[in-house]
Structure formats: structure tokens, C-alpha cells
Design a protein around this motif. Sequence first.
Motif, PDB file in Angstrom:
ATOM      1  N   GLY A 153      -6.335  84.687 -61.418  1.00 21.94           N
ATOM      2  CA  GLY A 153      -6.281  84.472 -59.977  1.00 21.94           C
ATOM      3  C   GLY A 153      -6.775  83.094 -59.592  1.00 21.94           C
ATOM      4  N   ASN A 154      -7.811  82.619 -60.278  1.00 19.97           N
ATOM      5  CA  ASN A 154      -8.354  81.285 -60.000  1.00 19.97           C
ATOM      6  C   ASN A 154      -7.332  80.195 -60.301  1.00 19.97           C
ATOM      7  OD1 ASN A 154     -10.755  79.387 -59.559  1.00 19.97           O
ATOM      8  ND2 ASN A 154     -10.136  78.847 -61.621  1.00 19.97           N
ATOM      9  N   ASP A 155      -6.632  80.322 -61.429  1.00 25.16           N
ATOM     10  CA  ASP A 155      -5.607  79.336 -61.793  1.00 25.16           C
ATOM     11  C   ASP A 155      -4.528  79.251 -60.722  1.00 25.16           C
ATOM     12  OD1 ASP A 155      -6.896  78.722 -64.112  1.00 25.16           O
ATOM     13  OD2 ASP A 155      -5.644  79.957 -65.401  1.00 25.16           O
ATOM     14  N   GLY A 156      -4.076  80.427 -60.267  1.00 20.32           N
ATOM     15  CA  GLY A 156      -3.027  80.448 -59.254  1.00 20.32           C
ATOM     16  C   GLY A 156      -3.484  79.847 -57.949  1.00 20.32           C
ATOM     17  N   LEU A 157      -4.710  80.181 -57.526  1.00 20.57           N
ATOM     18  CA  LEU A 157      -5.216  79.682 -56.253  1.00 20.57           C
ATOM     19  C   LEU A 157      -5.410  78.172 -56.286  1.00 20.57           C
ATOM     20  CD1 LEU A 157      -8.069  81.387 -54.206  1.00 20.57           C
ATOM     21  CD2 LEU A 157      -7.584  78.958 -54.086  1.00 20.57           C
ATOM     22  N   VAL A 158      -6.129  77.670 -57.281  1.00 17.69           N
ATOM     23  CA  VAL A 158      -6.457  76.242 -57.339  1.00 17.69           C
ATOM     24  C   VAL A 158      -5.206  75.384 -57.503  1.00 17.69           C
ATOM     25  CG1 VAL A 158      -7.682  74.449 -58.628  1.00 17.69           C
ATOM     26  CG2 VAL A 158      -8.776  76.652 -58.208  1.00 17.69           C
ATOM     27  N   SER A 159      -4.310  75.795 -58.409  1.00 20.82           N
ATOM     28  CA  SER A 159      -3.121  74.977 -58.665  1.00 20.82           C
ATOM     29  C   SER A 159      -2.198  74.930 -57.445  1.00 20.82           C
ATOM     30  CB  SER A 159      -2.359  75.508 -59.889  1.00 20.82           C
ATOM     31  OG  SER A 159      -1.887  76.819 -59.662  1.00 20.82           O
ATOM     32  N   ASN A 160      -1.976  76.095 -56.809  1.00 20.84           N
ATOM     33  CA  ASN A 160      -1.071  76.096 -55.663  1.00 20.84           C
ATOM     34  C   ASN A 160      -1.740  75.517 -54.419  1.00 20.84           C
ATOM     35  OD1 ASN A 160       1.689  76.705 -55.477  1.00 20.84           O
ATOM     36  ND2 ASN A 160       1.282  78.401 -54.073  1.00 20.84           N
ATOM     37  N   PHE A 161      -3.048  75.674 -54.291  1.00 16.43           N
ATOM     38  CA  PHE A 161      -3.783  75.062 -53.186  1.00 16.43           C
ATOM     39  C   PHE A 161      -3.655  73.544 -53.251  1.00 16.43           C
ATOM     40  CE2 PHE A 161      -8.256  74.241 -51.311  1.00 16.43           C
ATOM     41  CZ  PHE A 161      -7.735  74.074 -50.039  1.00 16.43           C
ATOM     42  N   SER A 162      -3.801  73.010 -54.460  1.00 13.21           N
ATOM     43  CA  SER A 162      -3.672  71.562 -54.639  1.00 13.21           C
ATOM     44  C   SER A 162      -2.248  71.099 -54.342  1.00 13.21           C
ATOM     45  CB  SER A 162      -4.060  71.181 -56.077  1.00 13.21           C
ATOM     46  OG  SER A 162      -5.405  71.509 -56.337  1.00 13.21           O
ATOM     47  N   LEU A 163      -1.267  71.878 -54.822  1.00  9.02           N
ATOM     48  CA  LEU A 163       0.137  71.517 -54.578  1.00  9.02           C
ATOM     49  C   LEU A 163       0.459  71.573 -53.088  1.00  9.02           C
ATOM     50  CD1 LEU A 163       3.071  70.989 -55.465  1.00  9.02           C
ATOM     51  CD2 LEU A 163       3.325  73.466 -55.782  1.00  9.02           C
TER      52      LEU A 163
END
Length: 364
Positions: A153-163
Motif C-alpha cells: 500500500g505504501n508503494d502505491g500511495l507514494v509512487s502515485n502521489f508523486s506522479l
Amino acid sequence: MNNKAIQTEIDAHYLYEQLASHEEDPTIAYVYRQMSAIEKSHAEAFAKKQNLDLGQLLKPSWRARTLNLIGKVFGYDYVLGSLMNTEKSISNAVITNIKKSGEELRGTETTHVNILRSILEKQSKVTGMQLSKFESRHRSVGGNAIRAAVLGGNDGLVSNFSLVMGVAGATAGGSEVLLAGIAGLLAGALSMALGEWISVKSSQELYENQMTIEMEEVKANPEGEMKEIALIYIAKGIPEAQAYQMASDIMKDTGAAHEILVREELGINAEELKGSALQAAVYSFILFSIGAIIPLAPFLFATGLKSIILSVIFSALGLFLIGSAITLFTGKNLWFSGFRQVLFGLIAAAITFGIGKLIGVSVS
């Protein structure tokens, strides 16, 4: 020894009690009860040394209660998987405290793996099969599944938040953000799922081949393999005569002998190989997607500055929850871990937002 370390002892005391109450094997349940008593005695000793009222401290923390709830829902192997990690921190804390006070180490400060083995050796009725069963439970990695869920969940949140913030910076929160966010979610989730499938499948194929060879050795040379099992237990500190008797008991069950040799010689946990590669891929896809949808959600019903602000708020809350969940495994302070996760996530998003802003101005 500070109050936090004493609380760690109390939590371990509480969780071992829970493990004992849900354990069907009486020998293993006995070991857990002894572990619980040892933890409680540690807490009492340290509290007395600091003139603290242990009666007021003997309450499990939110972390321990949450782990117990996880055990009730998903099974107590999850609890044991996390508790084993805690043992190391308890041991290190005790050793550090003793060294600071100038006292000599007594030998009881080592990890509970050794303590448990000592307890088992003192039980005259403990057989090789029981020790094999206990060690299988002790090596459980159930907690890793929960850890993988949190990190996915952290990977998905951080990566898409940055994008999302990068595109929002370039377009001032225009409709392009939604398209880019959906594309990022799908691309990231599919990549994670494929990577997980390949990882699980390749590991299974490699280990299954090694396990097949080991089974052939057990059938072809049972006497030699029995000696290997005995030597494994001797190396663990079990008396030679008892080790050979235990090895002899284990060799009566080819499957049990194979399991021990696979675990001790090859370093393979056979339980992990039972998982489905497809199931792991699906879980990975879902967990990544759940995290990735959080920063994207505001752009489904808003645009411009409002959507950007909402995205930051939603993401910050998500990051804090993830940081808090991580403390289930680290034992760190909830607020520190939560806000640290928020800080790192916001820094990453701010950088991509700034880059997007520069690119947007340049293109204009």
C-alpha cells in the motif's frame, strides 16, 4: 531500562499468554506459558529497580492488542512471526542496560530461541517430533504477509502521489492529472503483480528441485541422513545421546525428516512454497491499487487548486496510517513513525510538483 522497554516486556508477556491459550499442542503451549512468565519476571525486576508500580504498567499496549486482534482474525502464526522479531530487541535492550550499569552478563539475556530450547531440553517427555513441530512454528513468517500488505500500500500511495503531484504542477490540477494517475495506478499495479508472480514462481521451481533431491537422499541413505539430523541438534547444544534419540524418532517419519533437512540444510521454509504465485500477484495488484487510489481520488470530483489540496490531505492521512501500521513490526513510537512517513511522502511529492511546475512553465 526505560518505561518503553518495560512495556515491550509486558507486551511480550501478554502475547505469549495469548499464544499459549490458542495452542493445541500441550508441550508448545507449556513453552509459551514459560516464556510469558519469564517476560513478566523481567518486567517486575526492572520496575522494582526503578521503584515503579508494575500494577499500573501491566496493561498491553495498543500494538499488542492490535497484534492479538490480527491473530484472532488471521491466525496466531501472524502474531508469532512479529513476536520473534521483538525478541531480538528485548535481548539487546537487556544486554545494553546491564552493560551500562557495569554488571556482568548472566547468560540469560540471549534471545528466547535459546531459552525455549533450554526449556524443551528439561522436559523428559519431549520427543524429536515435538521439537520439530515447535521449531516449525517458531520459524513461522506469518507476520511477513501483513508487512507485505503495508509496504505494498505504501508503494502505491507514494509512487502515485508523486506522479499525480508532478502532473498537477505542470497542469495546475487540470483534467490531465486524472488520466496520468489512472495510468500510473495500472502501470504500477501490473508491474508489481508481474514481479511478485515471477519472484514466487521462480523461487518455488528452484526450491522444489532442491527438495526433490533431498528426499531422494533421505530414501537412499536414511542412516546417513539420521546422523545429519543428530549433528544439527548437537550443534544447537542438545546432548549427543538425546540428539541421536531425537533423530531416530524423526527418521520414523520420512516426511518429518525431509522437512527438517530441507529447513536446516537448504534454508528453505516449505510452508512458504505452498502459496499460489497467482494469488500473490493478485494481492500485490490490489494492495498497490488501494494505496495508489488515495492521492487520485480528489481528482475524480474536483479540479484545480481544490483537488491538489485535497489530494495532499488524503495522502498525508494515508501516509500517517501506513507509518503507524509499520510500528506493529518495529515497536517504534506511533506518532514518530507516522509523521516521519508523512514528511518523507510530502518531500517526494513536493519535489515532483516543483519539477512539474518548471516543466509546465517551460512548455507554456
